[in-house]
Design a protein around this motif. Structure first.
Motif, PDB file in Angstrom:
ATOM      1  N   GLU A  29       0.804  -1.262   0.090  1.00  0.00           N
ATOM      2  CA  GLU A  29       0.097   0.323   0.043  1.00  0.00           C
ATOM      3  C   GLU A  29       0.522   1.170   0.065  1.00  0.00           C
ATOM      4  OE1 GLU A  29      -3.400   2.192  -0.259  1.00  0.00           O
ATOM      5  OE2 GLU A  29      -3.152   0.071  -0.321  1.00  0.00           O
ATOM      6  N   ILE A  30       1.927   1.249   0.995  1.00  0.00           N
ATOM      7  CA  ILE A  30       2.630   2.612   0.859  1.00  0.00           C
ATOM      8  C   ILE A  30       3.600   2.904  -0.224  1.00  0.00           C
ATOM      9  CG2 ILE A  30       2.543   2.640   3.554  1.00  0.00           C
ATOM     10  CD1 ILE A  30       5.484   1.457   3.484  1.00  0.00           C
ATOM     11  N   ASN A  31       3.932   1.545  -0.869  1.00  0.00           N
ATOM     12  CA  ASN A  31       4.717   1.706  -2.257  1.00  0.00           C
ATOM     13  C   ASN A  31       3.756   2.426  -3.370  1.00  0.00           C
ATOM     14  OD1 ASN A  31       7.333   0.884  -1.773  1.00  0.00           O
ATOM     15  ND2 ASN A  31       6.870  -1.208  -1.012  1.00  0.00           N
ATOM     16  N   LYS A  32       2.612   2.236  -2.975  1.00  0.00           N
ATOM     17  CA  LYS A  32       1.701   3.162  -4.321  1.00  0.00           C
ATOM     18  C   LYS A  32       2.271   4.585  -4.115  1.00  0.00           C
ATOM     19  CE  LYS A  32      -1.957  -0.142  -3.909  1.00  0.00           C
ATOM     20  NZ  LYS A  32      -3.586  -0.243  -3.692  1.00  0.00           N
ATOM     21  N   ARG A  33       2.822   5.051  -3.330  1.00  0.00           N
ATOM     22  CA  ARG A  33       3.218   6.447  -2.951  1.00  0.00           C
ATOM     23  C   ARG A  33       4.661   6.798  -3.111  1.00  0.00           C
ATOM     24  NH1 ARG A  33       0.093   9.553   1.517  1.00  0.00           N
ATOM     25  NH2 ARG A  33       0.875  11.155   0.237  1.00  0.00           N
ATOM     26  N   LYS A  34       5.426   5.828  -3.651  1.00  0.00           N
ATOM     27  CA  LYS A  34       7.017   5.626  -3.678  1.00  0.00           C
ATOM     28  C   LYS A  34       7.551   6.521  -4.488  1.00  0.00           C
ATOM     29  CE  LYS A  34      10.824   2.548  -3.929  1.00  0.00           C
ATOM     30  NZ  LYS A  34      11.327   1.319  -3.919  1.00  0.00           N
ATOM     31  N   ARG A  35       8.517   7.351  -4.261  1.00  0.00           N
ATOM     32  CA  ARG A  35       9.224   8.032  -5.013  1.00  0.00           C
ATOM     33  C   ARG A  35      10.873   7.966  -4.423  1.00  0.00           C
ATOM     34  NH1 ARG A  35      10.149  14.553  -4.068  1.00  0.00           N
ATOM     35  NH2 ARG A  35      10.581  13.793  -2.059  1.00  0.00           N
ATOM     36  N   ILE A  36      11.872   8.033  -5.419  1.00  0.00           N
ATOM     37  CA  ILE A  36      13.109   7.979  -5.100  1.00  0.00           C
ATOM     38  C   ILE A  36      13.572   9.469  -5.339  1.00  0.00           C
ATOM     39  CG2 ILE A  36      15.461   7.133  -5.631  1.00  0.00           C
ATOM     40  CD1 ILE A  36      14.182   4.588  -6.327  1.00  0.00           C
ATOM     41  N   GLU A  37      14.538  10.012  -4.434  1.00  0.00           N
ATOM     42  CA  GLU A  37      14.918  11.400  -4.463  1.00  0.00           C
ATOM     43  C   GLU A  37      15.546  11.744  -5.643  1.00  0.00           C
ATOM     44  OE1 GLU A  37      17.304  14.579  -1.483  1.00  0.00           O
ATOM     45  OE2 GLU A  37      17.270  12.390  -1.097  1.00  0.00           O
ATOM     46  N   LEU A  38      15.470  12.788  -6.242  1.00  0.00           N
ATOM     47  CA  LEU A  38      15.888  12.995  -7.574  1.00  0.00           C
ATOM     48  C   LEU A  38      17.520  13.064  -7.639  1.00  0.00           C
ATOM     49  CD1 LEU A  38      15.437  14.242 -10.435  1.00  0.00           C
ATOM     50  CD2 LEU A  38      15.812  16.468  -9.505  1.00  0.00           C
ATOM     51  N   GLY A  39      18.291  13.213  -6.483  1.00  0.00           N
ATOM     52  CA  GLY A  39      19.491  13.186  -6.707  1.00  0.00           C
ATOM     53  C   GLY A  39      20.146  11.723  -6.605  1.00  0.00           C
TER      54      GLY A  39
ATOM     55  N   THR B 141       8.015   7.132 -10.338  1.00  0.00           N
ATOM     56  CA  THR B 141       7.558   8.049  -9.370  1.00  0.00           C
ATOM     57  C   THR B 141       6.015   8.145  -9.203  1.00  0.00           C
ATOM     58  OG1 THR B 141       9.651   9.580  -9.150  1.00  0.00           O
ATOM     59  CG2 THR B 141       7.500  10.360  -8.088  1.00  0.00           C
ATOM     60  N   ALA B 142       5.202   7.921  -8.291  1.00  0.00           N
ATOM     61  CA  ALA B 142       3.893   7.894  -8.134  1.00  0.00           C
ATOM     62  C   ALA B 142       3.420   9.239  -8.159  1.00  0.00           C
ATOM     63  CB  ALA B 142       3.550   7.288  -6.896  1.00  0.00           C
ATOM     64  N   ALA B 143       2.242   9.560  -8.949  1.00  0.00           N
ATOM     65  CA  ALA B 143       1.769  10.791  -8.907  1.00  0.00           C
ATOM     66  C   ALA B 143       1.366  11.316  -7.450  1.00  0.00           C
ATOM     67  CB  ALA B 143       0.412  10.659  -9.822  1.00  0.00           C
ATOM     68  N   ASN B 144       1.056  10.629  -6.576  1.00  0.00           N
ATOM     69  CA  ASN B 144       0.831  11.206  -5.131  1.00  0.00           C
ATOM     70  C   ASN B 144       1.676  10.831  -4.355  1.00  0.00           C
ATOM     71  OD1 ASN B 144       0.005   8.221  -5.442  1.00  0.00           O
ATOM     72  ND2 ASN B 144      -1.763   8.700  -3.914  1.00  0.00           N
ATOM     73  N   PHE B 145       2.923  10.942  -4.505  1.00  0.00           N
ATOM     74  CA  PHE B 145       4.093  10.699  -3.721  1.00  0.00           C
ATOM     75  C   PHE B 145       4.110  11.376  -2.421  1.00  0.00           C
ATOM     76  CE2 PHE B 145       6.131  13.957  -6.468  1.00  0.00           C
ATOM     77  CZ  PHE B 145       6.553  14.693  -5.743  1.00  0.00           C
ATOM     78  N   VAL B 146       4.721  10.694  -1.312  1.00  0.00           N
ATOM     79  CA  VAL B 146       4.926  11.492  -0.035  1.00  0.00           C
ATOM     80  C   VAL B 146       6.045  12.603  -0.139  1.00  0.00           C
ATOM     81  CG1 VAL B 146       5.632  11.216   2.331  1.00  0.00           C
ATOM     82  CG2 VAL B 146       4.554   9.090   0.865  1.00  0.00           C
TER      83      VAL B 146
END
Length: 278
Positions: free
Chosen positions: A90-100, A108-113
């Motif tokens: 469930e939480i991985n639906k909002r996953k994002r890896i930092e740009l750097g 990157t999910a559209a509704n990332f944390v």
């Protein structure tokens, strides 16, 4: 998850008719009920972790958060977290890896944390074999937690540790009552590492707590919300949950009560401690 916490607080108030305070919620059946409505059961076990059983799988808990500084007795500032695959999905639906640090194939999910600090998905990658950079780890704290777990689990054993906290809790309760004080909601979902004591009317508008600290070097906790100024909270957690420390506390606590003009029976309280460990 926030709504579930509010629901829990409301349920406690409605079902008991009493203000919310430190308690061990009975979680049997909650996990199944929460899943029926598509929710997630997230449990705050900061105070009870390593002092009482927390059966995450049996109770169908999706995520549990524990603390390092209470019953475990390690350095403060560390949060121990466990969660199941259902929660991770469930939480991985909002996953994002930092740009750097993200690679070209990262999605990157559209509704990332929108926060690095509170993003559990990034922390997963930090602790995974991928070792995606997130922060500089507090290595001293981790070694401290490791050592505390070695002492608490491998040497003492969980069953013995839970039994020790329960025995000290009961001994403290008996001693407090022997002093002439009243346990707040005794027997009502009590935590085996916190005893809630009703403050006598004669001491409610005094500086008893601060004088106990400044004169005797002993600190006891107050409460919050509707119970502020009405109860003391006495903690028996981790290494200090032993008879010797309990005897010292009751002796000092009883002396402070006497000095404040409260007719405490210190001998009866110490006898109650001895009897609990007989």
């Amino acid at each position: 998850m926030l709504r579930l916490r509010k629901l829990s607080q409301k349920w406690w108030q409605l079902s008991t008719g009493k203000p919310r305070r430190d308690a061990c919620n009975q979680l049997t059946g909650w996990g199944a009920a929460v899943r029926e409505v598509g929710g997630f059961l997230v449990v705050d076990a900061v105070a009870s972790f390593m002092g009482a059983p927390v059966k995450a799988d049996e109770w169908q808990i999706d995520a549990v958060v524990g603390g390092s500084q209470k019953c475990l007795g390690a350095l403060p500032g560390m949060s121990l977290v466990t969660f199941n695959d259902r929660f991770a999905d469930e939480i991985n639906k909002r996953k994002r890896i930092e740009l750097g640090v993200r690679g070209e194939d990262a999605q990157t999910a559209a509704n990332f944390v929108p926060s690095n600090y509170l993003d559990l998905t990034q922390l997963q990658d930090y602790w995974s074999p991928a070792r995606v950079n997130h922060h500089t780890e507090a290595t001293i704290g981790i070694y401290g937690v490791h050592e505390a777990l070695r002492l608490g689990v491998q040497e003492e054993g969980l069953a013995n540790r839970f039994a020790r906290h329960q025995q000290v809790h009961q001994a403290l309760n008996n001693a407090v009552k022997a002093l002439g004080l009243t346990i707040f909601n005794e027997g009502d979902h009590e935590m085996p590492m916190v005893t809630c004591v009703e403050i006598p009317e004669a001491l409610r508008d005094t500086n008893f707590q601060s004088e106990l600290l400044t004169k005797f070097g002993v600190e006891i906790a107050a409460s919050f919300g509707s119970l502020q100024g009405k109860i003391w909270r006495l903690g028996t957690m981790g290494y200090v949950a032993q008879k010797g420390y309990l005897v010292r506390f009751i002796s000092i606590f009883g002396a402070a009560l006497l000095q404040a003009g409260y007719p405490a029976d210190v001998k009866a309280a110490l006898d109650a401690v001895d009897q609990a460990f007989a």
